[in-house]
Enzyme design. Structure first.
Site, mmCIF file in Angstrom:
data_model
loop_
_atom_site.group_PDB
_atom_site.id
_atom_site.type_symbol
_atom_site.label_atom_id
_atom_site.label_comp_id
_atom_site.label_asym_id
_atom_site.label_seq_id
_atom_site.Cartn_x
_atom_site.Cartn_y
_atom_site.Cartn_z
ATOM 1 N N GLN A 190 -14.493 2.859 1.627
ATOM 2 C CA GLN A 190 -13.848 2.301 0.429
ATOM 3 C C GLN A 190 -13.567 3.437 -0.543
ATOM 4 O O GLN A 190 -14.463 4.227 -0.861
ATOM 5 C CB GLN A 190 -14.754 1.259 -0.242
ATOM 6 C CG GLN A 190 -14.094 0.614 -1.460
ATOM 7 C CD GLN A 190 -14.981 -0.412 -2.157
ATOM 8 O OE1 GLN A 190 -16.139 -0.606 -1.784
ATOM 9 N NE2 GLN A 190 -14.454 -1.058 -3.177
ATOM 10 N N ASP B 144 0.848 -1.190 0.000
ATOM 11 C CA ASP B 144 0.000 0.000 0.000
ATOM 12 C C ASP B 144 0.888 1.247 0.000
ATOM 13 O O ASP B 144 1.892 1.312 0.712
ATOM 14 C CB ASP B 144 -0.909 -0.003 1.242
ATOM 15 C CG ASP B 144 -2.053 0.985 1.115
ATOM 16 O OD1 ASP B 144 -3.210 0.550 1.067
ATOM 17 O OD2 ASP B 144 -1.783 2.218 1.063
ATOM 18 N N HIS C 104 -10.509 -5.376 -2.920
ATOM 19 C CA HIS C 104 -9.148 -5.533 -2.402
ATOM 20 C C HIS C 104 -9.187 -5.925 -0.945
ATOM 21 O O HIS C 104 -10.096 -5.538 -0.204
ATOM 22 C CB HIS C 104 -8.312 -4.263 -2.594
ATOM 23 C CG HIS C 104 -8.940 -3.000 -2.099
ATOM 24 N ND1 HIS C 104 -9.953 -2.355 -2.773
ATOM 25 C CD2 HIS C 104 -8.711 -2.264 -0.988
ATOM 26 C CE1 HIS C 104 -10.308 -1.269 -2.110
ATOM 27 N NE2 HIS C 104 -9.571 -1.199 -1.007
ATOM 28 N N ASN D 6 -12.768 -3.039 2.908
ATOM 29 C CA ASN D 6 -13.745 -1.975 3.075
ATOM 30 C C ASN D 6 -14.740 -2.026 1.922
ATOM 31 O O ASN D 6 -14.341 -2.122 0.758
ATOM 32 C CB ASN D 6 -13.037 -0.616 3.100
ATOM 33 C CG ASN D 6 -12.114 -0.466 4.297
ATOM 34 O OD1 ASN D 6 -12.471 -0.863 5.403
ATOM 35 N ND2 ASN D 6 -10.932 0.088 4.089
ATOM 36 N N HIS E 192 -6.900 -5.653 2.429
ATOM 37 C CA HIS E 192 -5.741 -5.109 3.131
ATOM 38 C C HIS E 192 -5.190 -6.216 4.022
ATOM 39 O O HIS E 192 -5.947 -6.834 4.791
ATOM 40 C CB HIS E 192 -6.152 -3.942 4.035
ATOM 41 C CG HIS E 192 -6.738 -2.753 3.327
ATOM 42 N ND1 HIS E 192 -6.017 -1.613 3.070
ATOM 43 C CD2 HIS E 192 -7.989 -2.527 2.841
ATOM 44 C CE1 HIS E 192 -6.791 -0.713 2.469
ATOM 45 N NE2 HIS E 192 -7.994 -1.252 2.315
HETATM 46 P P1 AMP Z 1 -9.769 1.516 0.530
HETATM 47 O O1 AMP Z 1 -9.847 2.830 1.257
HETATM 48 O O2 AMP Z 1 -10.161 0.346 1.394
HETATM 49 O O3 AMP Z 1 -10.528 1.563 -0.775
HETATM 50 O O4 AMP Z 1 -8.236 1.269 0.223
HETATM 51 C C1 AMP Z 1 -7.584 1.759 -0.895
HETATM 52 C C2 AMP Z 1 -6.127 1.692 -0.576
HETATM 53 O O5 AMP Z 1 -5.400 1.836 -1.778
HETATM 54 C C3 AMP Z 1 -5.612 2.774 0.381
HETATM 55 O O6 AMP Z 1 -5.046 2.171 1.532
HETATM 56 C C4 AMP Z 1 -4.579 3.528 -0.452
HETATM 57 O O7 AMP Z 1 -3.483 3.959 0.315
HETATM 58 C C5 AMP Z 1 -4.203 2.484 -1.479
HETATM 59 N N1 AMP Z 1 -3.677 2.996 -2.734
HETATM 60 C C6 AMP Z 1 -4.202 3.968 -3.524
HETATM 61 N N2 AMP Z 1 -3.455 4.154 -4.624
HETATM 62 C C7 AMP Z 1 -2.427 3.276 -4.542
HETATM 63 C C8 AMP Z 1 -1.299 2.980 -5.375
HETATM 64 N N3 AMP Z 1 -1.091 3.637 -6.528
HETATM 65 N N4 AMP Z 1 -0.432 2.021 -4.958
HETATM 66 C C9 AMP Z 1 -0.636 1.366 -3.807
HETATM 67 N N5 AMP Z 1 -1.677 1.588 -2.980
HETATM 68 C C10 AMP Z 1 -2.563 2.539 -3.335
#
Ligand code: AMP
Length: 115
Positions: free
Chosen positions: A95, A31, A101, A88, A103
């Protein structure tokens, strides 16, 4: 056609990511904004928006993802002490990326209930 999500762009190698695992069905990468010493995201290559959009036909894929989570936890060195898996779904859960995805968080203790 709707715009690709950031995760689809990572799958298609249009933007870089620190990939820790990849196979025909899924991809795992660090992440970009880690919330724990270990914070990896596992995504299916199939475009599924969220847990609410998992169809019965996807159930073998979801089982595969959890097998990968088990292996990744060992590979990342967080299996012995324990770790958290979070997905999420939707607005209330915050989300932000509409591509399913998981985590995988570890390397510290976590509180319960979550915030
Ligand atoms: P969510 O809030 O559960 O949708 O999680 C999305 C996650 O994607 C967050 O923890 C972000 O930090 C992560 N994220 C967004 N863009 C990238 C990226 N380019 N590379 C890696 N992680 C990312």
């Amino acid at each position: 056609m709707s715009e690709k999500t950031i995760f689809k762009k990572i799958i298609d190698k249009e933007i870089p990511a620190k990939i820790v695992y990849e196979d025909d069905l899924c991809l795992a990468f660090h992440d970009v904004n880690p919330q724990a010493p270990v914070h990896v995201l596992l995504i299916p290559k199939k475009e599924i928006s969220s847990t609410s959009d998992i169809a019965p036909v996807d159930e073998p894929l979801i089982g595969h993802l959890f097998g990968v989570i088990r292996s990744l936890a060992e590979q990342l060195g967080i299996a012995a002490d324990g770790y958290r898996v979070v997905s999420n779904c939707g607005l209330n859960a915050c989300q932000t990326v509409p591509h399913l995805h998981f985590h995988i968080l570890g390397g510290r203790g976590f509180g319960w209930p979550p915030g």
